[in-house]
Scaffold this motif. Structure first.
Motif, PDB file in Angstrom:
ATOM      1  N   ALA A 158       0.834  -1.206   0.000  1.00  0.00           N
ATOM      2  CA  ALA A 158       0.000   0.000   0.000  1.00  0.00           C
ATOM      3  C   ALA A 158       0.870   1.258   0.000  1.00  0.00           C
ATOM      4  O   ALA A 158       0.553   2.250  -0.673  1.00  0.00           O
ATOM      5  N   PHE A 159       1.973   1.206   0.732  1.00  0.00           N
ATOM      6  CA  PHE A 159       2.870   2.365   0.770  1.00  0.00           C
ATOM      7  C   PHE A 159       3.451   2.654  -0.611  1.00  0.00           C
ATOM      8  O   PHE A 159       3.436   3.795  -1.090  1.00  0.00           O
ATOM      9  N   GLY A 180     -15.438  12.754   0.435  1.00  0.00           N
ATOM     10  CA  GLY A 180     -14.987  13.047   1.788  1.00  0.00           C
ATOM     11  C   GLY A 180     -14.392  11.871   2.534  1.00  0.00           C
ATOM     12  O   GLY A 180     -14.148  11.959   3.742  1.00  0.00           O
ATOM     13  N   ALA A 181     -14.130  10.749   1.859  1.00  0.00           N
ATOM     14  CA  ALA A 181     -13.555   9.585   2.521  1.00  0.00           C
ATOM     15  C   ALA A 181     -12.059   9.794   2.753  1.00  0.00           C
ATOM     16  O   ALA A 181     -11.337  10.215   1.845  1.00  0.00           O
ATOM     17  N   GLY A 182     -11.630   9.497   3.959  1.00  0.00           N
ATOM     18  CA  GLY A 182     -10.218   9.626   4.288  1.00  0.00           C
ATOM     19  C   GLY A 182      -9.430   8.399   3.876  1.00  0.00           C
ATOM     20  O   GLY A 182      -9.983   7.425   3.350  1.00  0.00           O
ATOM     21  N   PRO A 183      -8.109   8.397   4.104  1.00  0.00           N
ATOM     22  CA  PRO A 183      -7.272   7.257   3.703  1.00  0.00           C
ATOM     23  C   PRO A 183      -7.713   5.935   4.332  1.00  0.00           C
ATOM     24  O   PRO A 183      -7.730   4.901   3.656  1.00  0.00           O
ATOM     25  N   ARG A 228     -12.930   0.401   2.759  1.00  0.00           N
ATOM     26  CA  ARG A 228     -14.119   0.321   1.898  1.00  0.00           C
ATOM     27  C   ARG A 228     -13.790  -0.037   0.446  1.00  0.00           C
ATOM     28  O   ARG A 228     -14.653  -0.548  -0.267  1.00  0.00           O
ATOM     29  N   ILE A 229     -12.557   0.234   0.015  1.00  0.00           N
ATOM     30  CA  ILE A 229     -12.195  -0.021  -1.396  1.00  0.00           C
ATOM     31  C   ILE A 229     -11.096  -1.077  -1.502  1.00  0.00           C
ATOM     32  O   ILE A 229     -11.269  -2.102  -2.176  1.00  0.00           O
TER      33      ILE A 229
END
Length: 319
Positions: free
Chosen positions: A118-119, A220-223, A229-230
């Motif tokens: 992910a990084f 408005g979704a944060g990291p 959620r994704i």
């Protein structure tokens, strides 16, 4: 007009069947070509996978010793060998150590691999590709080199881990003694497995459309919300196969454990126990072919169970 002047009727009788005959010849040639390409793989699988597995099961159902192993004639005893193995006081302790080693290795390998994937997926900087390549070094090194390096690092007298702990005034830790051996080999195995998880999970992240993250950010979704959620739902198929491959590999790990501790103390797993009995090494001074085969078959059945669980989960997701 005479019927002989019509081209189809006037043509020689053999001409009308030439096309179907050529078609059958072409299909036959294609079939034999496919067989020629597949045959080496089938022969390889039969000789180096199917035959050894069948022989392993056969040996676990017969009582072999050195003489019968060479000359044959081992008596058939059915499942008596399995009963004897399970009845040993050591068996359930080894099963527990195998479960701890396997679970801890898979969980931390996946967690660290996912965090790194992910990084690198979200961070675009100049040395990203170089760092990803450096993380593959543990995966590319021969296991004998990795195991020997970890054994040296965990030396109670000259190891760098105890030297680091000494900076903070901590007492030396006997990493490879009977009590701490399981922790030590687990740490080394996690280090070996992180690159595999990184590569597979990074490939999976690249297949997730970037538009989804952009749309989520606009909403408005944060990291963290984007991740849960994704990323996690869309990465589930890759996650399942990564965990399954990691499980199957970790169940049969012998090399890194044997190099570091010879499979003694708390580091003994079903795989190292089977290996020691088959060759009279480690805690087994006597060669016991049938018992080793029985333990190997138990490991095989455990891997098959998890494989069927994976198939069931996959079908449930597809439905």
């Amino acid at each position: 007009m005479s019927l002989l002047t019509i081209p189809e009727l006037a043509a020689p009788r053999g001409t009308r069947t030439a096309a179907p005959v050529d078609g059958r010849r072409s299909r036959r040639k294609t079939t034999w070509t496919a067989v020629a390409f597949v045959a080496p793989l089938v022969i390889y699988l039969v000789l180096f996978y199917a035959y050894p597995l069948v022989q392993n099961v056969v040996m676990s159902l017969h009582r072999f010793d050195r003489f019968s192993f060479v000359n044959g004639g081992a008596p058939f005893v059915g499942f008596d060998i399995y009963s004897e193995v399970v009845a040993q006081p050591r068996f359930w302790g080894v099963v527990r150590q195998t479960a701890i080693f396997t679970t801890a290795s898979i969980v931390f390998q996946y967690a660290i691999g996912l965090a790194l994937a992910a990084f690198f997926h979200r961070s675009r900087f100049r040395l990203s590709a170089t760092l990803r390549g450096l993380f593959l070094i543990p995966w590319l090194l021969p296991v004998i080199v990795s195991g020997t390096t970890w054994q040296w690092m965990m030396s109670p007298d000259t190891g760098v881990l105890n030297a680091f702990l000494g900076i903070f005034g901590a007492d030396p830790v006997w990493w490879l003694n009977a009590d701490n051996a399981l922790l030590s080999v687990t740490i080394a195995n996690i280090w070996l497995g992180v690159p595999f998880n990184l590569v597979i999970l990074y490939s999976g992240l690249q297949n997730i459309p970037a538009d989804l993250y952009e749309a989520a950010a606009l909403d408005g979704a944060g990291p963290w919300q984007q991740f849960w959620r994704i990323t996690v739902p869309l990465l589930r198929p890759v996650t399942l196969i990564t965990l399954l491959l990691g499980l199957v590999y970790t169940l049969k790990v012998v090399d890194i454990i044997w190099i570091m501790t010879s499979g003694t103390g708390s580091s003994q797993t079903l795989a190292t126990w089977s290996y020691g009995m088959a060759f009279g090494k480690g805690t087994s001074a006597v060669i016991r072919y049938s018992e080793a085969s029985a333990v190997g078959t138990i490991l095989l059945l455990a891997a098959l169970v998890f494989g069927f669980v994976y198939i069931a989960v996959q079908r449930k997701q597809e439905d």
